[in-house]
Write a protein that holds these residues in place. Structure first.
Motif, PDB file in Angstrom:
ATOM      1  N   ILE A  55       0.835  -1.202   0.000  1.00 42.01           N
ATOM      2  CA  ILE A  55       0.000   0.000   0.000  1.00 42.01           C
ATOM      3  C   ILE A  55       0.870   1.253   0.000  1.00 42.01           C
ATOM      4  CG2 ILE A  55      -1.614   1.364   1.412  1.00 42.01           C
ATOM      5  CD1 ILE A  55      -2.844  -1.390   2.259  1.00 42.01           C
ATOM      6  N   LYS A  56       1.909   1.262   0.825  1.00 45.59           N
ATOM      7  CA  LYS A  56       2.816   2.406   0.865  1.00 45.59           C
ATOM      8  C   LYS A  56       3.474   2.614  -0.504  1.00 45.59           C
ATOM      9  CE  LYS A  56       3.971   2.926   5.711  1.00 45.59           C
ATOM     10  NZ  LYS A  56       3.693   4.342   5.749  1.00 45.59           N
ATOM     11  N   LEU A  57       3.908   1.542  -1.122  1.00 46.78           N
ATOM     12  CA  LEU A  57       4.539   1.625  -2.437  1.00 46.78           C
ATOM     13  C   LEU A  57       3.555   2.165  -3.480  1.00 46.78           C
ATOM     14  CD1 LEU A  57       7.104   1.054  -4.025  1.00 46.78           C
ATOM     15  CD2 LEU A  57       6.364  -1.308  -4.261  1.00 46.78           C
ATOM     16  N   MET A  58       2.328   1.686  -3.442  1.00 43.98           N
ATOM     17  CA  MET A  58       1.301   2.163  -4.369  1.00 43.98           C
ATOM     18  C   MET A  58       1.067   3.669  -4.172  1.00 43.98           C
ATOM     19  SD  MET A  58      -2.697   1.052  -4.621  1.00 43.98           S
ATOM     20  CE  MET A  58      -3.027   1.832  -3.042  1.00 43.98           C
ATOM     21  N   LYS A  59       0.967   4.108  -2.933  1.00 45.05           N
ATOM     22  CA  LYS A  59       0.750   5.527  -2.648  1.00 45.05           C
ATOM     23  C   LYS A  59       1.933   6.372  -3.115  1.00 45.05           C
ATOM     24  CE  LYS A  59      -2.443   5.151   1.222  1.00 45.05           C
ATOM     25  NZ  LYS A  59      -2.692   5.478   2.625  1.00 45.05           N
ATOM     26  N   MET A  60       3.147   5.873  -2.923  1.00 44.07           N
ATOM     27  CA  MET A  60       4.334   6.606  -3.372  1.00 44.07           C
ATOM     28  C   MET A  60       4.322   6.766  -4.887  1.00 44.07           C
ATOM     29  SD  MET A  60       7.448   5.180  -1.026  1.00 44.07           S
ATOM     30  CE  MET A  60       8.699   6.251  -1.745  1.00 44.07           C
ATOM     31  N   ASN A  61       3.944   5.720  -5.590  1.00 40.03           N
ATOM     32  CA  ASN A  61       3.925   5.760  -7.057  1.00 40.03           C
ATOM     33  C   ASN A  61       2.787   6.634  -7.579  1.00 40.03           C
ATOM     34  OD1 ASN A  61       6.207   4.147  -7.411  1.00 40.03           O
ATOM     35  ND2 ASN A  61       5.004   2.279  -7.225  1.00 40.03           N
ATOM     36  N   GLU A  62       1.640   6.642  -6.884  1.00 35.53           N
ATOM     37  CA  GLU A  62       0.495   7.448  -7.315  1.00 35.53           C
ATOM     38  C   GLU A  62       0.692   8.932  -7.054  1.00 35.53           C
ATOM     39  OE1 GLU A  62      -2.903   5.836  -5.284  1.00 35.53           O
ATOM     40  OE2 GLU A  62      -3.091   4.157  -6.698  1.00 35.53           O
ATOM     41  N   ALA A  63       1.362   9.275  -5.972  1.00 34.53           N
ATOM     42  CA  ALA A  63       1.550  10.682  -5.598  1.00 34.53           C
ATOM     43  C   ALA A  63       2.980  10.902  -5.110  1.00 34.53           C
ATOM     44  CB  ALA A  63       0.536  11.078  -4.533  1.00 34.53           C
ATOM     45  N   PRO A  64       3.941  10.933  -6.044  1.00 38.47           N
ATOM     46  CA  PRO A  64       5.347  11.086  -5.645  1.00 38.47           C
ATOM     47  C   PRO A  64       5.616  12.343  -4.810  1.00 38.47           C
ATOM     48  CG  PRO A  64       5.154  10.695  -8.022  1.00 38.47           C
ATOM     49  CD  PRO A  64       3.775  10.821  -7.482  1.00 38.47           C
ATOM     50  N   GLU A  65       4.824  13.386  -5.021  1.00 38.14           N
ATOM     51  CA  GLU A  65       5.021  14.629  -4.275  1.00 38.14           C
ATOM     52  C   GLU A  65       4.672  14.459  -2.790  1.00 38.14           C
ATOM     53  OE1 GLU A  65       0.742  14.695  -5.599  1.00 38.14           O
ATOM     54  OE2 GLU A  65       2.628  14.002  -6.440  1.00 38.14           O
ATOM     55  N   LEU A  66       3.938  13.403  -2.460  1.00 37.28           N
ATOM     56  CA  LEU A  66       3.577  13.119  -1.066  1.00 37.28           C
ATOM     57  C   LEU A  66       4.324  11.900  -0.520  1.00 37.28           C
ATOM     58  CD1 LEU A  66      -0.290  13.698  -1.295  1.00 37.28           C
ATOM     59  CD2 LEU A  66       1.450  15.279  -0.410  1.00 37.28           C
ATOM     60  N   ALA A  67       5.351  11.473  -1.222  1.00 38.58           N
ATOM     61  CA  ALA A  67       6.067  10.250  -0.845  1.00 38.58           C
ATOM     62  C   ALA A  67       6.589  10.269   0.585  1.00 38.58           C
ATOM     63  CB  ALA A  67       7.220   9.988  -1.823  1.00 38.58           C
ATOM     64  N   ILE A  68       6.960  11.430   1.080  1.00 31.76           N
ATOM     65  CA  ILE A  68       7.490  11.534   2.439  1.00 31.76           C
ATOM     66  C   ILE A  68       6.486  11.032   3.470  1.00 31.76           C
ATOM     67  CG2 ILE A  68       6.756  13.900   3.016  1.00 31.76           C
ATOM     68  CD1 ILE A  68      10.279  12.576   3.527  1.00 31.76           C
ATOM     69  N   PHE A  69       5.186  11.152   3.148  1.00 32.25           N
ATOM     70  CA  PHE A  69       4.129  10.713   4.051  1.00 32.25           C
ATOM     71  C   PHE A  69       3.762   9.247   3.846  1.00 32.25           C
ATOM     72  CE2 PHE A  69       3.284  15.313   3.444  1.00 32.25           C
ATOM     73  CZ  PHE A  69       3.493  15.728   4.749  1.00 32.25           C
ATOM     74  N   SER A  70       4.302   8.622   2.810  1.00 28.50           N
ATOM     75  CA  SER A  70       3.935   7.244   2.476  1.00 28.50           C
ATOM     76  C   SER A  70       5.027   6.234   2.776  1.00 28.50           C
ATOM     77  CB  SER A  70       3.584   7.147   0.988  1.00 28.50           C
ATOM     78  OG  SER A  70       2.513   7.993   0.671  1.00 28.50           O
ATOM     79  N   THR A  71       6.240   6.672   2.883  1.00 26.18           N
ATOM     80  CA  THR A  71       7.346   5.737   3.038  1.00 26.18           C
ATOM     81  C   THR A  71       7.685   5.483   4.505  1.00 26.18           C
ATOM     82  OG1 THR A  71       9.533   5.160   2.213  1.00 26.18           O
ATOM     83  CG2 THR A  71       9.239   7.429   2.977  1.00 26.18           C
ATOM     84  N   TYR A  72       8.558   4.537   4.699  1.00 23.43           N
ATOM     85  CA  TYR A  72       9.175   4.330   6.007  1.00 23.43           C
ATOM     86  C   TYR A  72      10.562   4.946   5.991  1.00 23.43           C
ATOM     87  CZ  TYR A  72       5.773   0.927   7.731  1.00 23.43           C
ATOM     88  OH  TYR A  72       4.641   0.318   8.191  1.00 23.43           O
TER      89      TYR A  72
END
Length: 180
Positions: free
Chosen positions: A54-71
């Motif tokens: 899920i985190k990976l999907m969110k990072m790919n869908e919204a790279p500008e918000l990746a900081i909030f999706s990754t570990y």
């Protein structure tokens, strides 16, 4: 995402890229090698694999918000051993709230590492666009996590049947549910 790690007194935090998250699903040791770190996280169980996907999907869908999706990997400054992970559970909501979650490898618990990492991660989080406060949830019987939150400047703001909700900064300007 970020050009460098966050640094505490005893730890540093490395934001994981999409490639790093993919590695966590298949070969966690690869990420450790990439950053010249000792140790590795355990291979994820089924539940953790779904979270990583899920985190990976969110990072790919919204790279500008990746900081909030990754570990972020938490590593010891002294010997570069991987201690655990920390991350946000999404971008700030309409009130500017983000939630943090964390975990530390068993042999590094109760040594102050997580408190150091959470302090750094909280200070960083409060500088991110749209972020005004950070919350964390912990089970009522998780005394170690409760101590980490208290030592990191979080205040318990809500009690549910099985868990506590914590907030930092501890002061709040608007109406909020108070601890019971």
């Amino acid at each position: 995402m970020m050009d460098r790690a966050l640094r505490g007194e005893t730890t540093y935090l490395i934001p994981l890229t999409a490639e790093d998250l993919e590695d966590q699903l298949t070969d966690p040791g690869r990420t450790a090698s990439r950053y010249d770190l000792k140790g590795a996280l355990e291979a994820p169980d089924e539940h953790m694999s779904k979270i990583l996907e899920i985190k990976l999907m969110k990072m790919n869908e919204a790279p500008e918000l990746a900081i909030f999706s990754t570990y972020f990997l938490i590593a010891a400054l002294e010997d570069h051993e991987i201690l655990g992970t920390i991350g946000y559970k999404g971008a700030p909501d309409e009130d500017g709230t983000i939630e943090v979650g964390y975990g530390i490898r068993r042999k590094f618990r109760e040594k102050g590492y997580m408190t150091d990492a959470l302090k750094v991660f909280t200070a960083f989080g409060l500088t991110l666009p749209g972020a005004k406060k950070i919350i964390a949830c912990t089970n009522k019987d998780n005394a170690a996590s409760i101590r980490v939150l208290e030592k990191s400047g979080y205040k318990r703001i809500y009690t549910a049947p099985d868990l506590y909700v914590w907030r930092c900064p501890a002061e709040e300007q608007d109406d909020e549910l108070q601890a019971t």
